[in-house]
Design a protein around this motif. Structure first.
Motif, PDB file in Angstrom:
ATOM      1  N   PHE A 409      47.818  37.683  33.426  1.00  0.00           N
ATOM      2  CA  PHE A 409      48.991  38.230  34.108  1.00  0.00           C
ATOM      3  C   PHE A 409      49.295  37.460  35.386  1.00  0.00           C
ATOM      4  CE2 PHE A 409      47.512  41.674  31.450  1.00  0.00           C
ATOM      5  CZ  PHE A 409      48.686  42.268  31.002  1.00  0.00           C
ATOM      6  N   PRO A 410      50.547  37.496  35.829  1.00  0.00           N
ATOM      7  CA  PRO A 410      50.891  36.782  37.065  1.00  0.00           C
ATOM      8  C   PRO A 410      50.166  37.316  38.300  1.00  0.00           C
ATOM      9  CG  PRO A 410      52.874  37.367  35.816  1.00  0.00           C
ATOM     10  CD  PRO A 410      51.736  38.067  35.162  1.00  0.00           C
ATOM     11  N   TYR A 411      49.930  38.624  38.351  1.00  0.00           N
ATOM     12  CA  TYR A 411      49.328  39.239  39.541  1.00  0.00           C
ATOM     13  C   TYR A 411      48.453  40.385  39.047  1.00  0.00           C
ATOM     14  CZ  TYR A 411      49.323  41.089  44.418  1.00  0.00           C
ATOM     15  OH  TYR A 411      48.975  41.524  45.681  1.00  0.00           O
ATOM     16  N   ALA A 412      47.154  40.126  38.918  1.00  0.00           N
ATOM     17  CA  ALA A 412      46.265  41.129  38.329  1.00  0.00           C
ATOM     18  C   ALA A 412      44.833  40.894  38.768  1.00  0.00           C
ATOM     19  CB  ALA A 412      46.351  41.085  36.799  1.00  0.00           C
ATOM     20  N   VAL A 413      44.040  41.952  38.728  1.00  0.00           N
ATOM     21  CA  VAL A 413      42.612  41.884  39.030  1.00  0.00           C
ATOM     22  C   VAL A 413      41.868  42.806  38.071  1.00  0.00           C
ATOM     23  CG1 VAL A 413      42.903  41.369  41.487  1.00  0.00           C
ATOM     24  CG2 VAL A 413      42.783  43.760  40.736  1.00  0.00           C
ATOM     25  N   SER A 414      40.570  42.622  37.976  1.00  0.00           N
ATOM     26  CA  SER A 414      39.734  43.627  37.313  1.00  0.00           C
ATOM     27  C   SER A 414      39.168  44.538  38.400  1.00  0.00           C
ATOM     28  CB  SER A 414      38.625  42.974  36.491  1.00  0.00           C
ATOM     29  OG  SER A 414      37.852  42.081  37.265  1.00  0.00           O
ATOM     30  N   PHE A 415      39.046  45.817  38.065  1.00  0.00           N
ATOM     31  CA  PHE A 415      38.826  46.850  39.075  1.00  0.00           C
ATOM     32  C   PHE A 415      37.892  47.920  38.504  1.00  0.00           C
ATOM     33  CE2 PHE A 415      41.227  50.258  41.782  1.00  0.00           C
ATOM     34  CZ  PHE A 415      40.288  50.161  42.794  1.00  0.00           C
ATOM     35  N   GLY A 416      36.560  47.645  38.588  1.00  0.00           N
ATOM     36  CA  GLY A 416      35.580  48.604  38.118  1.00  0.00           C
ATOM     37  C   GLY A 416      35.595  48.751  36.610  1.00  0.00           C
ATOM     38  N   PRO A 417      34.938  49.838  36.094  1.00  0.00           N
ATOM     39  CA  PRO A 417      34.216  50.869  36.845  1.00  0.00           C
ATOM     40  C   PRO A 417      32.702  50.665  36.901  1.00  0.00           C
ATOM     41  CG  PRO A 417      34.550  51.632  34.619  1.00  0.00           C
ATOM     42  CD  PRO A 417      35.115  50.227  34.682  1.00  0.00           C
ATOM     43  N   GLU A 418      32.227  49.488  36.463  1.00  0.00           N
ATOM     44  CA  GLU A 418      30.791  49.241  36.450  1.00  0.00           C
ATOM     45  C   GLU A 418      30.242  49.089  37.877  1.00  0.00           C
ATOM     46  OE1 GLU A 418      28.545  48.696  33.505  1.00  0.00           O
ATOM     47  OE2 GLU A 418      30.191  50.009  32.915  1.00  0.00           O
ATOM     48  N   HIS A 419      28.951  49.373  38.031  1.00  0.00           N
ATOM     49  CA  HIS A 419      28.252  49.176  39.303  1.00  0.00           C
ATOM     50  C   HIS A 419      27.048  48.281  39.020  1.00  0.00           C
ATOM     51  CE1 HIS A 419      30.324  52.188  41.904  1.00  0.00           C
ATOM     52  NE2 HIS A 419      30.645  52.687  40.721  1.00  0.00           N
ATOM     53  N   ALA A 420      27.168  47.012  39.374  1.00  0.00           N
ATOM     54  CA  ALA A 420      26.122  46.045  39.047  1.00  0.00           C
ATOM     55  C   ALA A 420      24.791  46.393  39.696  1.00  0.00           C
ATOM     56  CB  ALA A 420      26.559  44.645  39.478  1.00  0.00           C
ATOM     57  N   GLU A 421      24.837  47.122  40.815  1.00  0.00           N
ATOM     58  CA  GLU A 421      23.601  47.420  41.537  1.00  0.00           C
ATOM     59  C   GLU A 421      22.805  48.560  40.908  1.00  0.00           C
ATOM     60  OE1 GLU A 421      26.535  50.382  43.092  1.00  0.00           O
ATOM     61  OE2 GLU A 421      26.559  48.294  42.440  1.00  0.00           O
ATOM     62  N   LEU A 422      23.414  49.303  39.991  1.00  0.00           N
ATOM     63  CA  LEU A 422      22.712  50.434  39.373  1.00  0.00           C
ATOM     64  C   LEU A 422      21.753  49.944  38.293  1.00  0.00           C
ATOM     65  CD1 LEU A 422      25.434  53.212  38.861  1.00  0.00           C
ATOM     66  CD2 LEU A 422      23.593  53.162  40.550  1.00  0.00           C
ATOM     67  N   PRO A 423      20.491  50.347  38.351  1.00  0.00           N
ATOM     68  CA  PRO A 423      19.571  49.968  37.274  1.00  0.00           C
ATOM     69  C   PRO A 423      19.936  50.684  35.980  1.00  0.00           C
ATOM     70  CG  PRO A 423      18.503  51.535  38.756  1.00  0.00           C
ATOM     71  CD  PRO A 423      19.822  51.181  39.388  1.00  0.00           C
ATOM     72  N   ILE A 424      19.768  49.995  34.869  1.00  0.00           N
ATOM     73  CA  ILE A 424      20.034  50.601  33.567  1.00  0.00           C
ATOM     74  C   ILE A 424      18.830  51.448  33.177  1.00  0.00           C
ATOM     75  CG2 ILE A 424      20.455  50.127  31.122  1.00  0.00           C
ATOM     76  CD1 ILE A 424      21.762  47.505  31.990  1.00  0.00           C
ATOM     77  N   PRO A 425      19.035  52.698  32.767  1.00  0.00           N
ATOM     78  CA  PRO A 425      17.888  53.524  32.374  1.00  0.00           C
ATOM     79  C   PRO A 425      17.157  52.942  31.170  1.00  0.00           C
ATOM     80  CG  PRO A 425      19.954  54.564  31.717  1.00  0.00           C
ATOM     81  CD  PRO A 425      20.321  53.393  32.585  1.00  0.00           C
TER      82      PRO A 425
END
Length: 462
Positions: A409-425
Motif C-alpha cells: 500500500f502507499p501508506y501502511a504499517v503492520s500494527f500488532g497484535p503479537e508481543h515478541a517479549e512474551l515467552p511462548i508457553p
C-alpha cells in the motif's frame, strides 16, 4: 484517555469476549491453506470458504460487505468523505498445519487463557478483532469522517495476489494498518529474496529426499531414503535410522519457526544433509549438491553463502531452506531470505551463485525490495501514541524481516497484535509452527488499541 470512553470499550469487550472466541474458532475450523484454483476460488476452496465465513460474520454484525470477485473482500462502516477511506487488512489463509501438533490444528483449544490452533495468531484472531473494533464504533453511533474498511485477504501466505488484485481494481486507502506482526508499530520490512537450489539428475544413492511444509517456515522434520546397509551407519544427535525396502530412511528432527525469525530454530533438512555427507551416502554429483545446500543450512545469517550483512534500520540478513523434495530425478531445495538495505537482490543472486559453484543451479528467483516509512508521519504517530497510552509503555516503531500486506500500500504499517517479549508457553507454539498459540488477554487488549487508534486516525487530515 477519556475515562467514559475507556469504560465503554472495556464493557464492550467484556460483553463480547465469548462471542469473539466463538467467531475465531469458527474461522480456525476452516482449513484455508492455498489449494488448486477452482471455479470462484482462485486460491483454492479453503481460502474461499474462510473469506465467505468472515464476510458472513461481518454481515451478522450489520456491516455492508463486498466480495471482490472472489479474490478478497471487505466489511465497511460508512463515513462522510466519499473520496477517502481508512482500512485495516488481515488474512484468513494459513500455512499448512505441518507436524508436531498435540491436537487437531483446526479445532481451536483454550488452555491457561491461550488460544491454540492454526491461525489463532496468524491471522484469524486479529481478523476477528478488527471486525469487533468496527462493531464498537457502529454500536456507539460514532460519526466517521472517513469510511473504514476491514479488508479480508486470503492469499497472504503465498503470493499476495489478493491484494494485488484489489489495488488494481479498487482505490487504495489513505492509510491502512495490518494486524499481522508484533506491537508496537512496524514501519519497515526487509526485502525478500527467494528461489530454488536444484541438483542435476544424479542417479545416485539418494532415492528420496523430503522435508518442510512451507517455503517460509523452518522445517522440524525431514528424511532421505538411501540405498545402504543400516549396520554400517552410526548414530547421530537428532537423527533416527529406519530400515525401508532395500535401504535406510534417515530422519532429522529439528525445531520449527518462521523464516523471518529463524533464531533458535533447528532446520531438520540441514541435519539430514550433514549426516549424508558425514557418512558418505552419496555419489560425486550428489556430494557436490549436498555441499552446496550445506552452505545454505550452515547459518541463518547467510555466512555459508557469503551473503551476510546488516544495517541500522533493519539489522542482519536472514536466510533459511524451507522445503526439499525430488522432481524428475532432481533434488530441489527452496530458500527464503529477508535482507536489509545494505544489499539487493542482484548482489545476493551473484553471491549465492559464486558460493554454490557447479554443485547446484539457482532458479525461480523472486525479489521484493525493502520498504520503510519515517516514524514521525501523522498516522504512524497516531498508532504508536495509542499503543503507549493503553499499555503504559514508551515504545518506538521498529522494523522486521517478516513480510506483510503493508508493503503493497502507499501508506501502511503492520500494527500488532503479537508481543515478541512474551515467552511462548510449553504447550504452545509460534506462528507457522506446531501448536500455534495466542494469549486471549493480549488479543482483547489489541482490540481496545485498534478502537482508539481508528478514532485517532479519523482526526487526521489525509
Amino acid at each position: 484517555m477519556d475515562q467514559a470512553l475507556n469504560q465503554k470499550i472495556d464493557a464492550f469487550i467484556a460483553a463480547n469476549k465469548e462471542q469473539i472466541l466463538q467467531d475465531i474458532a469458527a474461522l480456525v475450523a476452516i482449513n484455508s491453506v492455498e489449494g488448486e484454483p477452482a471455479e470462484g476460488a482462485p486460491y483454492g476452496v479453503g481460502p474461499r470458504a474462510a473469506l465467505d465465513k468472515t464476510l458472513e460474520l461481518a454481515a451478522g454484525m450489520g456491516f455492508a460487505t463486498r466480495n471482490c470477485e472472489n479474490h478478497i473482500g471487505y466489511a465497511e462502516l460508512a463515513g462522510a468523505d466519499p473520496e477517502k477511506y481508512l482500512a485495516t487488512i488481515c488474512h484468513v489463509d494459513v500455512v499448512p498445519e505441518g507436524n508436531g501438533w498435540t491436537a487437531d490444528p483446526f479445532t481451536m483449544q483454550i488452555k491457561d487463557n491461550y488460544m491454540i490452533g492454526r491461525g489463532v495468531a496468524d491471522d484469524k484472531g486479529p481478523m476477528v478483532a478488527t471486525l469487533y473494533a468496527l462493531k464498537f464504533l457502529k454500536e456507539e453511533g460514532v460519526s466517521l469522517r472517513y469510511p473504514i474498511r476491514a479488508l479480508v485477504g486470503d492469499n497472504e501466505e503465498t503470493h499476495m495476489r489478493d491484494v494485488d488484485y484489489y489495488l488494481e481494481h479498487y482505490k487504495a486507502p489513505v492509510f491502512c494498518f495490518t494486524p499481522d506482526a508484533e506491537f508496537p508499530v512496524c514501519n519497515g520490512e526487509k526485502g525478500q529474496f527467494n528461489g530454488k537450489l536444484v541438483s542435476p539428475v544424479c542417479n545416485g544413492e539418494i532415492k528420496e529426499f523430503v522435508g518442510g511444509v512451507a517455503n517460509n517456515a523452518v522445517p522440524d522434520r525431514a528424511s532421505a531414503l538411501v540405498e545402504t546397509d543400516i549396520t554400517k551407519l552410526s548414530n547421530a544427535p537428532n537423527i533416527t535410522l529406519e530400515p525401508e525396502g532395500n535401504g535406510v530412511r534417515i530422519r532429522g528432527w529439528g525445531k520449527s519457526g518462521h523464516a523471518a525469525m529463524p533464531e533458535g530454530t533447528v532446520n531438520a533438512i540441514g541435519l539430514v544433509v550433514n549426516y549424508l555427507l558425514d557418512n558418505n551416502l552419496c555419489n560425486d554429483a550428489e556430494r557436490e549438491y549436498l555441499k552446496a545446500i550445506q552452505k545454505l543450512h550452515s547459518s541463518t545469517a547467510g555466512e555459508g553463502l557469503g551473503i551476510q550483512c546488516a544495517d541500522g534500520p533493519f539489522g542482519p540478513l536472514t536466510i533459511i531452506g524451507g522445503r526439499i523434495y525430488m522432481e524428475n530425478g532432481r533434488i530441489v531445495q527452496t530458500l527464503d531470505s529477508r535482507f536489509p538495505t545494505c544489499t539487493d537482490g542482484e548482489t545476493i543472486e551473484k553471491q549465492i551463485k559464486a558460493a554454490i559453484g557447479s554443485g547446484a543451479e539457482l532458479t525461480d528467483i523472486g525479489v521484493n525490495k525493502p520498504f520503510y516509512i519515517e516514524a514521525d508521519t501523522p498516522a504512524i504517530k497516531a498508532c504508536i501514541d495509542t499503543y503507549n497510552e493503553v499499555t503504559g509503555d514508551h515504545a518506538t516503531p521498529f522494523t522486521m524481516g517478516g513480510g506483510t500486506y503493508a508493503r503493497h500500500f502507499p501508506y501502511a504499517v503492520s500494527f500488532g497484535p503479537e508481543h515478541a517479549e512474551l515467552p511462548i508457553p510449553e504447550f504452545g507454539g509460534p506462528m507457522h509452527g506446531a501448536n500455534e498459540s495466542a494469549p486471549i488477554d493480549k488479543l482483547l487488549e489489541a482490540l481496545k488499541i485498534y478502537i482508539l487508534a481508528l478514532l485517532r486516525l479519523e482526526e487526521i487530515d489525509f
